[in-house]
Enzyme design. Structure first.
Site, PDB file in Angstrom:
ATOM      1  N   HIS A 293      -6.760  -1.873  18.036  1.00  0.00           N
ATOM      2  CA  HIS A 293      -5.719  -0.849  17.935  1.00  0.00           C
ATOM      3  C   HIS A 293      -5.404  -0.646  16.455  1.00  0.00           C
ATOM      4  CE1 HIS A 293      -3.153  -4.302  17.243  1.00  0.00           C
ATOM      5  NE2 HIS A 293      -3.552  -4.812  18.399  1.00  0.00           N
TER       6      HIS A 293
ATOM      7  N   ALA B 199     -10.591  -4.986  21.741  1.00  0.00           N
ATOM      8  CA  ALA B 199      -9.539  -4.092  22.243  1.00  0.00           C
ATOM      9  C   ALA B 199      -8.716  -3.631  21.031  1.00  0.00           C
ATOM     10  CB  ALA B 199      -8.669  -4.760  23.299  1.00  0.00           C
TER      11      ALA B 199
ATOM     12  N   GLU C 190       0.773 -10.545  11.313  1.00  0.00           N
ATOM     13  CA  GLU C 190       1.988 -11.363  11.429  1.00  0.00           C
ATOM     14  C   GLU C 190       2.580 -11.351  12.836  1.00  0.00           C
ATOM     15  OE1 GLU C 190       4.813 -10.258   8.434  1.00  0.00           O
ATOM     16  OE2 GLU C 190       3.800 -11.465   6.915  1.00  0.00           O
TER      17      GLU C 190
ATOM     18  N   HIS D  69      -5.057  -3.666  14.148  1.00  0.00           N
ATOM     19  CA  HIS D  69      -6.319  -4.222  13.631  1.00  0.00           C
ATOM     20  C   HIS D  69      -6.869  -3.332  12.513  1.00  0.00           C
ATOM     21  CE1 HIS D  69      -6.655  -5.836  17.915  1.00  0.00           C
ATOM     22  NE2 HIS D  69      -6.734  -6.922  17.189  1.00  0.00           N
TER      23      HIS D  69
ATOM     24  N   SER E  28      -3.337  -5.804  21.798  1.00  0.00           N
ATOM     25  CA  SER E  28      -4.397  -5.446  22.745  1.00  0.00           C
ATOM     26  C   SER E  28      -3.860  -5.506  24.169  1.00  0.00           C
ATOM     27  CB  SER E  28      -5.568  -6.415  22.602  1.00  0.00           C
ATOM     28  OG  SER E  28      -6.018  -6.402  21.281  1.00  0.00           O
TER      29      SER E  28
END
Ligand code: PAF
Length: 281
Positions: A33, A31, A149, A36, A187
């Site tokens: 985004h 998932a 983080e 990532h 996500s």
């Protein structure tokens, strides 16, 4: 981009690369985004080869419904990675490739880090995270692995894990990416209605307010202020707010000179559990 669904073929492919090639690794639960993607971009800029794993790890979910509802969008994930137009190795296994008959977690002692915040509210969560991250690091054998983080406690625990297990990998923490309204990218945001997506900005707004008032108010006053902000909003349910010392993650009762503090929030927006954090000093 090459996609491997079996660890044997992935290991084989990685072992045929040059010994001097630096491998960067971004473990994810899919998932994907832009948060990532920022980790993948950092990994690409610092390594010769980048591996991204996409695996929703069952042993880190203490709640069956949460595991079932966790968004799974492998086709979109692959398109997002393809858009980067770089050579990326994707590891997209089934549960049986990583766990044999027993889908269970090893019990870890992370020196107390596992008993704070998320550990109190998600029983066994960090045993599951430790188990899967250890398995993945042993398969991919990266030089560097990248973690966001947003899951700050997870990041500290992964650092502890590699020191306990003496895994030769550098763990790099990367800054939180935010939506326009300040909500930390996650996500789980995919499960929010438009209304709750907007309301959930309260988490970021409150963390910012705590940071602004950190030097002028006591920790007790800040705790009360946050409780009040959430009581005023009928859409969000505060699970916990804590100001904790950054290294030990122990709850701070008062401020000590020389210590670094971070504020942490977990809250439900409807059924969706969201977490966020912010450095305070
Ligand atoms: O942060 C996550 O997405 C997961 O906890 C991780 C590190 C991929 C382990 O399953």
């Amino acid at each position: 981009m090459v996609i491997y669904t079996q660890k044997e073929t992935l290991v084989q492919a990685l072992s045929s690369t040059s010994k001097n090639d630096k491998i960067g690794f971004v473990p994810t639960m899919g998932a994907l985004h832009q948060g990532h993607i920022s980790l993948v971009k950092k990994a690409l800029s610092e390594n010769d080869l980048v591996v991204v794993s996409i695996f929703v790890n069952p042993t880190q979910f203490n709640n069956k419904a949460d595991l079932q509802k966790y968004p799974r969008t492998p086709n979109d994930d692959i398109s997002l990675l393809k858009n980067l137009e770089e050579e990326i190795i994707v590891y997209l296994p089934e549960v049986s490739d990583l766990y044999d008959t027993s889908v269970s977690a090893k019990k870890y002692n992370f020196g107390g880090l596992e008993n704070e915040m998320e550990g109190k509210h998600r029983n066994g969560h960090f045993d599951g995270v430790g188990t899967i991250v250890s398995k993945l690091l042993r398969i991919v054998k990266p030089n560097t692995a990248y973690f966001g983080e947003k899951d700050f406690q997870q990041l500290q625990i992964v650092k502890k894990l590699v020191s306990i297990e003496k895994l030769p990998v550098k763990i790099v923490g990367c800054p939180i990416l935010r939506e326009q309204n300040g909500l930390a990218m996650s996500s789980r945001n995919k499960r929010l209605s438009a209304k709750l997506f907007e309301e959930a900005a309260l988490i970021y707004k409150t963390l910012k307010e705590v940071r602004e008032k950190f030097s002028s108010k006591s920790i007790a006053e800040l705790n009360a202020l946050v409780a009040e902000r959430f009581l005023q909003n009928p859409h969000l349910n505060l699970e916990y707010f804590e100001i904790a010392e950054e290294k030990t993650l122990k709850t701070a009762k008062r401020k000590n000179k020389g210590s670094k503090y971070r504020a942490f929030i977990a809250a439900f927006a409807g059924e969706v559990r969201l977490i966020d954090n912010m450095p305070l000093n």
